[in-house]
Motif scaffolding. Sequence first.
Motif, PDB file in Angstrom:
ATOM      1  N   LYS A 138      66.019  -9.218  29.490  1.00 50.11           N
ATOM      2  CA  LYS A 138      66.556  -9.734  28.218  1.00 50.11           C
ATOM      3  C   LYS A 138      65.625 -10.785  27.618  1.00 50.11           C
ATOM      4  O   LYS A 138      65.784 -11.192  26.484  1.00 50.11           O
ATOM      5  CB  LYS A 138      67.931 -10.367  28.451  1.00 50.11           C
ATOM      6  N   HIS A 139      64.685 -11.287  28.457  1.00 55.25           N
ATOM      7  CA  HIS A 139      63.777 -12.343  27.998  1.00 55.25           C
ATOM      8  C   HIS A 139      62.397 -11.760  27.714  1.00 55.25           C
ATOM      9  O   HIS A 139      62.018 -10.742  28.287  1.00 55.25           O
ATOM     10  CB  HIS A 139      63.641 -13.428  29.078  1.00 55.25           C
ATOM     11  N   GLU A 140      61.654 -12.456  26.864  1.00 51.97           N
ATOM     12  CA  GLU A 140      60.249 -12.093  26.648  1.00 51.97           C
ATOM     13  C   GLU A 140      59.474 -12.404  27.932  1.00 51.97           C
ATOM     14  O   GLU A 140      59.747 -13.414  28.584  1.00 51.97           O
ATOM     15  CB  GLU A 140      59.655 -12.938  25.507  1.00 51.97           C
ATOM     16  N   PRO A 141      58.516 -11.540  28.325  1.00 45.06           N
ATOM     17  CA  PRO A 141      57.781 -11.810  29.571  1.00 45.06           C
ATOM     18  C   PRO A 141      56.964 -13.097  29.500  1.00 45.06           C
ATOM     19  O   PRO A 141      56.612 -13.566  28.419  1.00 45.06           O
ATOM     20  CB  PRO A 141      56.866 -10.594  29.713  1.00 45.06           C
ATOM     21  N   CYS A 142      56.696 -13.642  30.682  1.00 44.26           N
ATOM     22  CA  CYS A 142      55.905 -14.867  30.770  1.00 44.26           C
ATOM     23  C   CYS A 142      54.915 -14.690  31.908  1.00 44.26           C
ATOM     24  O   CYS A 142      55.312 -14.336  33.027  1.00 44.26           O
ATOM     25  CB  CYS A 142      56.847 -16.046  31.043  1.00 44.26           C
TER      26      CYS A 142
ATOM     27  N   ALA B 264      57.916  -3.693  30.625  1.00 42.44           N
ATOM     28  CA  ALA B 264      58.294  -4.746  29.666  1.00 42.44           C
ATOM     29  C   ALA B 264      57.230  -5.847  29.587  1.00 42.44           C
ATOM     30  O   ALA B 264      57.379  -6.795  28.826  1.00 42.44           O
ATOM     31  CB  ALA B 264      59.638  -5.341  30.062  1.00 42.44           C
ATOM     32  N   GLY B 265      56.187  -5.736  30.410  1.00 46.71           N
ATOM     33  CA  GLY B 265      55.087  -6.705  30.326  1.00 46.71           C
ATOM     34  C   GLY B 265      55.186  -7.868  31.293  1.00 46.71           C
ATOM     35  O   GLY B 265      54.411  -8.831  31.193  1.00 46.71           O
ATOM     36  N   TRP B 266      56.129  -7.803  32.252  1.00 49.43           N
ATOM     37  CA  TRP B 266      56.262  -8.898  33.223  1.00 49.43           C
ATOM     38  C   TRP B 266      55.260  -8.732  34.363  1.00 49.43           C
ATOM     39  O   TRP B 266      55.058  -7.625  34.861  1.00 49.43           O
ATOM     40  CB  TRP B 266      57.675  -8.893  33.835  1.00 49.43           C
TER      41      TRP B 266
ATOM     42  N   LYS C 209      59.507 -21.523  31.091  1.00 49.19           N
ATOM     43  CA  LYS C 209      58.650 -21.211  29.927  1.00 49.19           C
ATOM     44  C   LYS C 209      58.264 -22.469  29.160  1.00 49.19           C
ATOM     45  O   LYS C 209      57.191 -22.566  28.595  1.00 49.19           O
ATOM     46  CB  LYS C 209      59.389 -20.251  28.991  1.00 49.19           C
TER      47      LYS C 209
END
Length: 332
Positions: A180-184, A222-224, A159
């Motif tokens: 657990k992470h924000e998507p990238c 989740a947006g990934w 990221k």
Amino acid sequence: MVSCVYVESSVKHHERTLRILARFKNAPVVEIEHHGEVFNPSAQNFRLQKSNPALILAHKNNRHALPTPEGYGLGGKHNFYFSHMLNCLYDCRYCFLQGMYNSAHQVIFVNYEDFDDDITQICAQHQSEPVWFFSGYDCDSLAYEPVTQFANFFVPAFKKIDNAWLELRTKSTQVRQLLKHEPCERIITAFSFTEQHSHDKLEHGVPSIEKRIDAMRLLVEAGWPIGLRFDPIVYHENYQASFSHLLETIFSIIDPNCLHSVSLGAFRLPKNNFRQVNKLYPDESLFHQNLVLDNGIVGYPLAQEEEMMRYCEQQLLQHIPTHCYQPCKWHE
Ligand code: SF4
């Protein structure tokens, strides 16, 4: 469970080593100087080791990220691979890893920070252009995540580098750490599938198709970004109907507009890997199909490959936008 944990002296106090050892309290631990002592000798019983592998915790000294082999076909202009791990938890008969190393033990290189340094440096050399990294070349990227915490480390690492793109290639359902992470948008989890018959027959230990679709769904929600890899397509009498059914099952749950990329390729192996794996599993019917050697690769004859690709491509393009489709053809 692992039969034994070998630890290179140089990493025995490494924080990652200690964390991994804490998970295998009952396994004997053997200190070694270099992982090659255990991993490299020839005349090891690969099949026996595969059913009861040891874990080797090691330090990767150099060449942390390497250019992908020519014709890798995916990614962009600048493509590299890196392997925090050698060998896989699963046991797919068609996998080139079956014939790649003398040993079936699993090696984890615990010095992730050195991989990160090399990746950062490579990206700095191509500042204005995207650089792709593939982590699923010598292992499944996510299958061992609860032990390796690989994604947990590399997601934040990627990221922070604006031109770094990562493909995590997997047949696992291990998406908990990712979630657990924000998507990238630059980190793509690419799920590999074969149709049900080949899955049942050839993919030993791999989670069911349904469970993997569910893992994809969780990431999408989740947006990934995700990818699909239909590779290898294996010939059998009913492969067409079975492949179409697989697509219907996937796209009844996954919105094709969420896909970053979809690739398709018929079964093929480099000549030497084919020879090795055939020696390991001489009774495997896959290796007795009508296969030819062409340009160092063993696979289906051109006409058959074209027919299989044509059918699967047609089916696939009924579900997905053309722009995300990438065929992997190997005949020259
Ligand atoms: S999951 Fe991938 S890396 Fe693991 S054995 Fe199967 S094909 Fe090989």
